[in-house]
Design a protein around this motif. Sequence first.
Motif, mmCIF file in Angstrom:
data_model
loop_
_atom_site.group_PDB
_atom_site.id
_atom_site.type_symbol
_atom_site.label_atom_id
_atom_site.label_comp_id
_atom_site.label_asym_id
_atom_site.label_seq_id
_atom_site.Cartn_x
_atom_site.Cartn_y
_atom_site.Cartn_z
ATOM 1 N N ASP A 61 22.376 34.162 98.483
ATOM 2 C CA ASP A 61 22.730 34.061 99.898
ATOM 3 C C ASP A 61 22.764 35.466 100.494
ATOM 4 O OD1 ASP A 61 23.030 31.370 99.533
ATOM 5 O OD2 ASP A 61 25.219 31.354 99.648
ATOM 6 N N HIS A 62 22.355 35.597 101.742
ATOM 7 C CA HIS A 62 22.442 36.886 102.434
ATOM 8 C C HIS A 62 22.487 36.628 103.932
ATOM 9 C CE1 HIS A 62 18.127 35.940 101.845
ATOM 10 N NE2 HIS A 62 17.974 36.436 103.052
ATOM 11 N N LEU A 63 22.698 37.672 104.715
ATOM 12 C CA LEU A 63 22.770 37.489 106.163
ATOM 13 C C LEU A 63 21.370 37.273 106.722
ATOM 14 C CD1 LEU A 63 25.311 40.153 107.521
ATOM 15 C CD2 LEU A 63 25.651 37.698 107.213
ATOM 16 N N CYS A 64 21.231 36.350 107.688
ATOM 17 C CA CYS A 64 19.937 36.165 108.344
ATOM 18 C C CYS A 64 19.754 37.284 109.374
ATOM 19 C CB CYS A 64 19.868 34.785 109.017
ATOM 20 S SG CYS A 64 20.850 34.641 110.509
ATOM 21 N N GLY A 65 18.547 37.381 109.903
ATOM 22 C CA GLY A 65 18.239 38.426 110.872
ATOM 23 C C GLY A 65 19.179 38.395 112.081
ATOM 24 N N ASP A 66 19.411 37.195 112.622
ATOM 25 C CA ASP A 66 20.244 37.063 113.822
ATOM 26 C C ASP A 66 21.682 37.499 113.543
ATOM 27 O OD1 ASP A 66 18.131 36.130 115.261
ATOM 28 O OD2 ASP A 66 18.676 34.005 115.086
ATOM 29 N N CYS A 67 22.261 37.024 112.422
ATOM 30 C CA CYS A 67 23.666 37.349 112.129
ATOM 31 C C CYS A 67 23.836 38.817 111.765
ATOM 32 C CB CYS A 67 24.212 36.463 111.012
ATOM 33 S SG CYS A 67 24.374 34.742 111.506
ATOM 34 N N SER A 68 22.783 39.453 111.188
ATOM 35 C CA SER A 68 22.956 40.873 110.892
ATOM 36 C C SER A 68 22.797 41.721 112.155
ATOM 37 C CB SER A 68 22.045 41.349 109.751
ATOM 38 O OG SER A 68 20.738 40.982 110.003
ATOM 39 N N LYS A 69 22.050 41.221 113.141
ATOM 40 C CA LYS A 69 21.928 41.937 114.419
ATOM 41 C C LYS A 69 23.246 41.854 115.201
ATOM 42 C CE LYS A 69 17.528 40.792 115.383
ATOM 43 N NZ LYS A 69 16.766 39.793 116.125
ATOM 44 N N ALA A 70 23.767 40.649 115.337
ATOM 45 C CA ALA A 70 25.021 40.442 116.083
ATOM 46 C C ALA A 70 25.790 39.314 115.430
ATOM 47 C CB ALA A 70 24.714 40.077 117.535
ATOM 48 N N LYS A 71 26.989 39.627 114.956
ATOM 49 C CA LYS A 71 27.800 38.613 114.284
ATOM 50 C C LYS A 71 28.234 37.564 115.313
ATOM 51 C CE LYS A 71 31.697 38.172 111.166
ATOM 52 N NZ LYS A 71 32.220 37.062 111.967
ATOM 53 N N PRO A 72 28.066 36.284 115.004
ATOM 54 C CA PRO A 72 28.498 35.262 115.976
ATOM 55 C C PRO A 72 30.022 35.223 116.134
ATOM 56 C CG PRO A 72 27.515 34.254 114.011
ATOM 57 C CD PRO A 72 27.447 35.712 113.810
#
Length: 241
Positions: A61-72
């Motif tokens: 598991d790892h952070l997706c592109g969107d979540c690593s750009k801006a945490k929801p």
Amino acid sequence: MNPLVKVLLDFFFPPLCHICHSFIPDAGAVHICQACRGALKPVEPPMCQVCGIPFQGAGADHLCGDCSKAKPHFDAARAVFLYEGECRELIHAFKYRNKTFLRRPLALMAAGALADFVSTQAPDVIVPVPLHKKRLRSRGFNQAVLLGELLAHEWRLPLERQAMCRIRWTVPQINLSADERRHNVKGAFAVANSAAVAGKSVLLLDDILTTGSTVEECARILKQAGASKVVVITIARAVMR
Ligand SMILES: [Zn+2]
Ligand SMILES: [Zn+2]
């Protein structure tokens, strides 16, 4: 149960699979046969640790592109099934063809599949994503509330039906791009009962997660009202590949 009573019950009220309508001798509570159960595709790892989007192939598991750009604004989101095939059929029948009894198989499968996730997150309360009162009138029910009633029972958590409300009418999200969806739901929600969520870890519940714009906006409002944590669960997850 007396075997004769079971034979009679099966004759008069045959337990049928909710999907293929074949007879299931030992239906249990879910009433979906093994073959149809196998056709429902679970969301499996590897996935984004935050938004739960599954990745193709193997790996951790790892952070997706969107979540690593801006945490929801929500802390984590998980879904039970991919929103396709039989899962899509079940949810459509439940939501748009008034087959509200389908909340039971959907909620019970979710209760099992997400039990570990939910116990790790240790929420204090379940909050269903609200419908606008105009949509509630035309549909007759809020699908998230119907699912929430059963999940609240399974997980022994309070269900706060009125914690949030929709204060603005929004067009259906279907056919909108991710940007349009975000814009469409901006300012659409409010916390109606802040005592129900302030200082609490909230389990936000909806039927489907597509781009996440709805639950993201709800999470933003919940945090603004003082929720200490917001985790999202949905029955299905649409994945655009
Ligand atoms: Zn079946
Ligand atoms: Zn993510």
